[in-house]
Design an enzyme around this catalytic site. Structure first.
Site, PDB file in Angstrom:
ATOM      1  N   GLU A   1      63.202  40.537  36.034  1.00  0.00           N
ATOM      2  CA  GLU A   1      62.459  39.459  35.405  1.00  0.00           C
ATOM      3  C   GLU A   1      61.244  39.997  34.670  1.00  0.00           C
ATOM      4  O   GLU A   1      60.571  40.914  35.141  1.00  0.00           O
ATOM      5  CB  GLU A   1      62.001  38.456  36.470  1.00  0.00           C
ATOM      6  CG  GLU A   1      63.153  37.792  37.215  1.00  0.00           C
ATOM      7  CD  GLU A   1      62.674  37.066  38.454  1.00  0.00           C
ATOM      8  OE1 GLU A   1      63.126  35.935  38.670  1.00  0.00           O
ATOM      9  OE2 GLU A   1      61.847  37.645  39.202  1.00  0.00           O
TER      10      GLU A   1
ATOM     11  N   LYS B   1      48.107  33.980  44.411  1.00  0.00           N
ATOM     12  CA  LYS B   1      46.891  33.250  44.025  1.00  0.00           C
ATOM     13  C   LYS B   1      47.188  31.772  43.817  1.00  0.00           C
ATOM     14  O   LYS B   1      46.319  30.922  44.053  1.00  0.00           O
ATOM     15  CB  LYS B   1      46.275  33.853  42.765  1.00  0.00           C
ATOM     16  CG  LYS B   1      45.388  35.059  43.039  1.00  0.00           C
ATOM     17  CD  LYS B   1      46.116  36.117  43.813  1.00  0.00           C
ATOM     18  CE  LYS B   1      45.350  37.308  44.247  1.00  0.00           C
ATOM     19  NZ  LYS B   1      46.208  38.285  44.953  1.00  0.00           N
TER      20      LYS B   1
ATOM     21  N   GLY C   1      46.927  45.047  58.230  1.00  0.00           N
ATOM     22  CA  GLY C   1      45.750  44.231  57.964  1.00  0.00           C
ATOM     23  C   GLY C   1      45.071  44.565  56.656  1.00  0.00           C
ATOM     24  O   GLY C   1      43.851  44.482  56.555  1.00  0.00           O
TER      25      GLY C   1
ATOM     26  N   GLU D   1      47.209  45.908  63.339  1.00  0.00           N
ATOM     27  CA  GLU D   1      46.792  46.954  62.400  1.00  0.00           C
ATOM     28  C   GLU D   1      46.613  48.263  63.155  1.00  0.00           C
ATOM     29  O   GLU D   1      45.933  48.309  64.174  1.00  0.00           O
ATOM     30  CB  GLU D   1      45.496  46.545  61.709  1.00  0.00           C
ATOM     31  CG  GLU D   1      44.787  47.641  60.945  1.00  0.00           C
ATOM     32  CD  GLU D   1      45.645  48.240  59.839  1.00  0.00           C
ATOM     33  OE1 GLU D   1      45.753  49.488  59.806  1.00  0.00           O
ATOM     34  OE2 GLU D   1      46.210  47.481  59.031  1.00  0.00           O
TER      35      GLU D   1
ATOM     36  N   ALA E   1      53.672  44.259  56.097  1.00  0.00           N
ATOM     37  CA  ALA E   1      52.777  44.473  54.956  1.00  0.00           C
ATOM     38  C   ALA E   1      52.075  45.811  55.123  1.00  0.00           C
ATOM     39  O   ALA E   1      50.862  45.904  55.216  1.00  0.00           O
ATOM     40  CB  ALA E   1      51.764  43.338  54.860  1.00  0.00           C
TER      41      ALA E   1
ATOM     42  N   ALA F   1      47.310  45.606  39.115  1.00  0.00           N
ATOM     43  CA  ALA F   1      47.847  45.141  37.837  1.00  0.00           C
ATOM     44  C   ALA F   1      46.911  45.471  36.683  1.00  0.00           C
ATOM     45  O   ALA F   1      47.364  45.859  35.589  1.00  0.00           O
ATOM     46  CB  ALA F   1      48.100  43.632  37.897  1.00  0.00           C
TER      47      ALA F   1
ATOM     48  N   HIS G   1      20.859  29.534  36.294  1.00  0.00           N
ATOM     49  CA  HIS G   1      20.516  28.936  37.595  1.00  0.00           C
ATOM     50  C   HIS G   1      20.968  27.472  37.600  1.00  0.00           C
ATOM     51  O   HIS G   1      20.775  26.765  36.614  1.00  0.00           O
ATOM     52  CB  HIS G   1      19.012  29.005  37.824  1.00  0.00           C
ATOM     53  CG  HIS G   1      18.566  28.247  39.044  1.00  0.00           C
ATOM     54  ND1 HIS G   1      18.716  28.760  40.316  1.00  0.00           N
ATOM     55  CD2 HIS G   1      17.994  27.020  39.182  1.00  0.00           C
ATOM     56  CE1 HIS G   1      18.248  27.884  41.190  1.00  0.00           C
ATOM     57  NE2 HIS G   1      17.804  26.820  40.521  1.00  0.00           N
TER      58      HIS G   1
END
Length: 458
Positions: free
Chosen positions: A41, A55, A183, A205, A267, A317, A440
């Site tokens: 893709e 995200k 982790g 972890e 992960a 990326a 501000h």
């Protein structure tokens, strides 16, 4: 289009992720003939299985964290529920639209898109194994094939209850208990998503802290926030095995302890994608981890560049895009000097966020540099106060009176990463920060406060 005869292009790009797309776009805008070869893709991992869907999920569920923060202030109450199948549907439509937009942009730039698997047959020649097998020639080539999730022996994802990040992002049912092995950035961001969706989270972890590559103060703050969200965090513990057993994920630690969960996410890192390229035809030998070694101009062979995750320099990326543009410019003879990334910004998203750019104090000391540190706490910032998210800080690392690094953690701090990168890139002094007007009330003022605060020995 697919050429039916041998065609030569000024630049051939293998892979249509951030690095490859940026390289092809840069070359085409300069009038070169360009072809992009993609076997999957458009958009690569970032668009389809990484940055963008993650995200999207974080953004869609952020209101849960916002409500929880305001509820602690006793100014709001209520419950929020999420529809994961609907979120998946939205993800699918968003990604499909983005891919369509990318394809139209390539066509508008006159770039040839070739579908299939690229295979070098000799220097200067690539065979494409697809619906219509063909062979093309190139004056220069950019390998931008990206990366894929990896796992240590004994904990390989099986697609059942033990999943990698690609598969977890496709779930339509929320697991009651999600076990995360690793982790780092991927584990923390996806943990936040599923925690907001209602999963109980356990993180294992092997290092002595989560976010082990970040500043220790950042790791401590992130761990505290995770624990306040009732995550169980087990650090300094190694995994012996992770398997699916009786419709559950069963993890066994080296200690012999076991943890059972509905689903486990592995992960533990990512590795380069180079399968089928026939690199020996170029005389290229990957390093021990499979990455493609490159020279100071990002070349892995004569007239062949390797950019993005596949070279292992910085698996982000935005660095892939930066490298891709440079490769196109160098191949065209426009860029003459060696590749220089400048300070690379790194972010962890969610609630809280964190970022770093340039040197952390520990990095500087390891280089033998004498540094000083200044800081600001988000508790004093009106925007952090407004969001009832005052835990956090911004820390500036100084060398010889100039900024050499910025680290931050807390509400929305990723939005400060570009001015922080400019401060590091240009080596700001305290006076430089005072020369511009900072709006501000904004979160930016916390960065100003950190840049102008008293500096102390670290």
């Amino acid at each position: 289009m697919t050429p039916s005869h041998l065609v030569r292009y000024d630049l051939v790009v293998i892979g249509a992720g951030p690095g490859g797309f940026a390289s092809a776009e840069e070359a085409a805008r300069r009038g070169q003939s360009v072809a992009v070869i993609e076997r999957g893709e458009l958009g690569g991992t970032c668009l389809n299985r990484g940055c963008i869907p993650t995200k999207l999920f974080l953004g869609a569920t952020e209101c849960a964290s916002d409500l929880a923060a305001q509820a602690k202030m006793k100014v709001a109450s209520g419950d929020i529920s999420f529809n994961l199948p609907a979120l998946q549907d939205r993800k699918g439509k968003l990604l499909a639209g983005s891919r369509t937009g990318m394809e139209k942009k390539l066509a508008g730039l006159g770039i040839t898109l070739l579908r299939g698997h690229a295979r070098f047959t000799a220097p200067g020649t690539i065979a494409i194994d697809g619906d219509e097998a063909t062979t093309i020639e190139y004056s220069a080539c950019v390998i931008a094939t990206g990366s894929t999730p990896t796992a240590f022996p004994g904990m390989q994802p099986d697609g059942d209850r033990v999943l990698n990040s690609d598969a977890l992002l496709d779930l339509t049912d929320v697991p009651e208990h999600l076990l995360i092995v690793g982790g780092g950035v991927i584990g923390l961001e996806l943990g936040r998503v599923f925690s907001r969706l209602g999963s109980r989270i356990t993180v294992v972890e092997a290092m002595d802290r989560i976010a082990p590559w970040e500043d220790p103060e950042v790791s401590k703050l992130l761990a505290g926030q995770c624990k306040r969200a009732k995550w169980k965090i087990r650090t300094g513990q190694r995994v012996a095995s992770l398997v699916t057993e009786d419709d559950h994920a069963l993890l066994t630690l080296d200690s012999g302890d076991t943890i059972t969960a509905d689903v486990a996410l592995v992960a533990t890192g990512r590795g380069p994608v180079t399968d089928g390229l026939n690199l020996p035809a170029l005389g290229v030998t990957p390093d021990a981890k499979g990455f493609l070694p490159v020279d100071e101009h990002l070349r892995c062979a004569a007239h062949v560049y390797a950019v993005g995750d596949v070279n292992g320099m910085a698996m982000l990326a935005h660095t892939a895009s930066h490298q891709g543009r440079y490769a196109a410019l160098h191949a065209a003879g426009t860029a003459k000097t060696p590749y220089e990334s400048g300070p690379v910004p790194w972010c962890v998203y969610g609630a809280p966020e964190s970022f770093r750019v340039g040197l952390m104090p520990e990095d500087a000391k390891a280089k033998g540099m004498t540094v000083r540190v200044s800081r600001a706490m988000l508790a004093a910032n009106p925007i952090a106060q407004a969001h009832a998210a005052v835990q956090g800080f911004i820390k500036v690392c100084w060398h010889n009176g100039r900024v050499c690094g910025v680290t931050a953690a807390g509400h929305g701090v990723s939005h400060l990463i570009t001015p922080a990168t400019l401060a590091v890139h240009d080596g700001w002094t305290k006076d430089d920060a005072d020369r511009i007007i900072w709006a501000h009330p904004t979160l930016d003022e916390a960065l100003l406060d950190a840049l102008t605060a008293e500096q102390t020995d670290n």
